[in-house]
Design a protein around this motif. Structure first.
Motif, PDB file in Angstrom:
ATOM      1  N   ALA A 169       0.826  -1.202   0.000  1.00 35.09           N
ATOM      2  CA  ALA A 169       0.000   0.000   0.000  1.00 35.09           C
ATOM      3  C   ALA A 169       0.865   1.258   0.000  1.00 35.09           C
ATOM      4  N   VAL A 170       1.960   1.216   0.751  1.00 31.55           N
ATOM      5  CA  VAL A 170       2.850   2.377   0.804  1.00 31.55           C
ATOM      6  C   VAL A 170       3.474   2.621  -0.559  1.00 31.55           C
ATOM      7  N   ALA A 172       2.327   1.741  -3.459  1.00 32.70           N
ATOM      8  CA  ALA A 172       1.280   2.184  -4.379  1.00 32.70           C
ATOM      9  C   ALA A 172       0.937   3.656  -4.182  1.00 32.70           C
ATOM     10  N   ALA A 173       1.160   4.165  -2.966  1.00 28.46           N
ATOM     11  CA  ALA A 173       0.805   5.549  -2.653  1.00 28.46           C
ATOM     12  C   ALA A 173       1.892   6.553  -3.041  1.00 28.46           C
ATOM     13  N   ILE A 175       3.853   8.977  -5.177  1.00 32.19           N
ATOM     14  CA  ILE A 175       3.466   9.753  -6.349  1.00 32.19           C
ATOM     15  C   ILE A 175       4.625   9.938  -7.328  1.00 32.19           C
ATOM     16  N   HIS A 180       8.704   5.750  -6.936  1.00 32.59           N
ATOM     17  CA  HIS A 180       7.839   4.579  -7.007  1.00 32.59           C
ATOM     18  C   HIS A 180       8.587   3.398  -7.624  1.00 32.59           C
ATOM     19  N   ALA A 261       4.200   8.980   1.521  1.00 27.32           N
ATOM     20  CA  ALA A 261       3.339   7.849   1.190  1.00 27.32           C
ATOM     21  C   ALA A 261       2.954   7.070   2.446  1.00 27.32           C
ATOM     22  N   SER A 264       0.345   8.922   4.420  1.00 22.20           N
ATOM     23  CA  SER A 264      -0.971   8.874   3.770  1.00 22.20           C
ATOM     24  C   SER A 264      -1.668   7.547   3.996  1.00 22.20           C
ATOM     25  N   CYS A 265      -0.883   6.514   4.316  1.00 22.61           N
ATOM     26  CA  CYS A 265      -1.440   5.183   4.566  1.00 22.61           C
ATOM     27  C   CYS A 265      -1.587   4.893   6.064  1.00 22.61           C
TER      28      CYS A 265
END
Length: 274
Positions: A169-170, A172-173, A175, A180, A261, A264-265
């Protein structure tokens, strides 16, 4: 006979020309650091580069390190020229030190010395109205090795895991596309930060990696989709044989992207000191 001066003469000349010698000349380290902070220079690495050498013991220590580096260059059949240092050469030398079993504290000392060398070369270039072309890549290489040294040293009072509860999840978050890619590469391969930020891509799309555990894998296989992305980012640095060595993203940018990231998770992010 080599056209280059002896290691000692080269080192002394660069230190004088850059104006980095502040032993008993009225300059004080704390005052100079405070002045940099007031100028907005708060990053430790940038401060280290901008500040000179204030103690004779430090001068002797750094000069011995520079001589070690030059001897390594000779062993690689390259000229012993301190001013021709590049990020790739320093990266290879520091990696050889890891493989020789140097401790994390010793590696931090090597990184500090090389950041001072970087600062001296930048100062000399600036005095001549030029810009030293290796700054960004050298910053990234040294940050990566500092991070490895810090990660190899467990905290004195805390032993908290750095792993995320949900790393997928991290990742994927994230940007920033370069961050990434680096994070996805770490996730699927378990490679070190340094090997996914300052990358060496072979012509066959594998990676040339070095481990501080004492081994080298010159053809480390990675998923073809990630290899294709790495080669695309490194297209501007492609060699005639199809290989490329380049800085995908700086350690500072990568660390910041991970932090944002993670937050945000709802994950806890432990910042690694540089």
């Amino acid at each position: 006979m080599s056209k280059f001066a002896s290691p000692g003469a080269q080192i002394s000349a660069l230190e004088r020309e850059s104006g980095y010698l502040h032993i008993a000349d009225g300059h004080h380290k704390a005052d100079d650091r405070q002045q940099l902070i007031e100028m907005g220079v708060t990053d430790r690495h940038d401060q280290s580069k901008a500040m000179g050498i204030y103690e004779r013991a430090t001068l002797i220590k750094y000069n011995n390190i520079y001589k070690q580096y030059l001897r390594y260059e000779r062993s690689e059949e390259r000229p012993m020229d301190l001013r021709s240092v590049t990020a790739a050469k320093v990266d290879a030398w520091l990696t050889s030190k890891w493989e020789a079993g140097c401790s994390p504290s010793t590696m931090r000392g090597y990184c500090e010395a090389m950041s001072k060398l970087e600062g001296m070369l930048e100062a000399v270039a600036d005095n001549n109205g030029q810009a030293w072309q290796h700054t960004d890549s050298m910053d990234s290489v040294l940050a990566g090795h500092r991070a490895e040294a810090n990660n190899a040293t467990p905290p004195m009072t805390e032993h908290q895991p750095r792993a995320f509860l949900n790393p997928q999840a991290v990742v994927a978050a994230i940007i920033d596309p370069r961050a990434h890619l680096a994070a996805e590469l770490q996730l699927v391969t378990g490679l070190r930060v340094h090997d996914v930020t300052y990358v060496r891509v072979n012509a066959d799309a594998s990676l040339d990696i070095n481990s501080k555990a004492g081994y080298r894998n010159p053809h480390f296989s990675i998923p073809s989709c990630l290899a294709a992305e790495l080669r695309e980012y490194g297209r501007g640095n492609m060699m005639p044989d199809g290989s490329t060595i380049y800085n995908l993203i700086s350690y500072k940018q990568y660390s910041k992207a991970l932090q944002v990231a993670a937050e945000s998770c709802g994950e806890r992010y432990t910042v690694t000191a540089q």
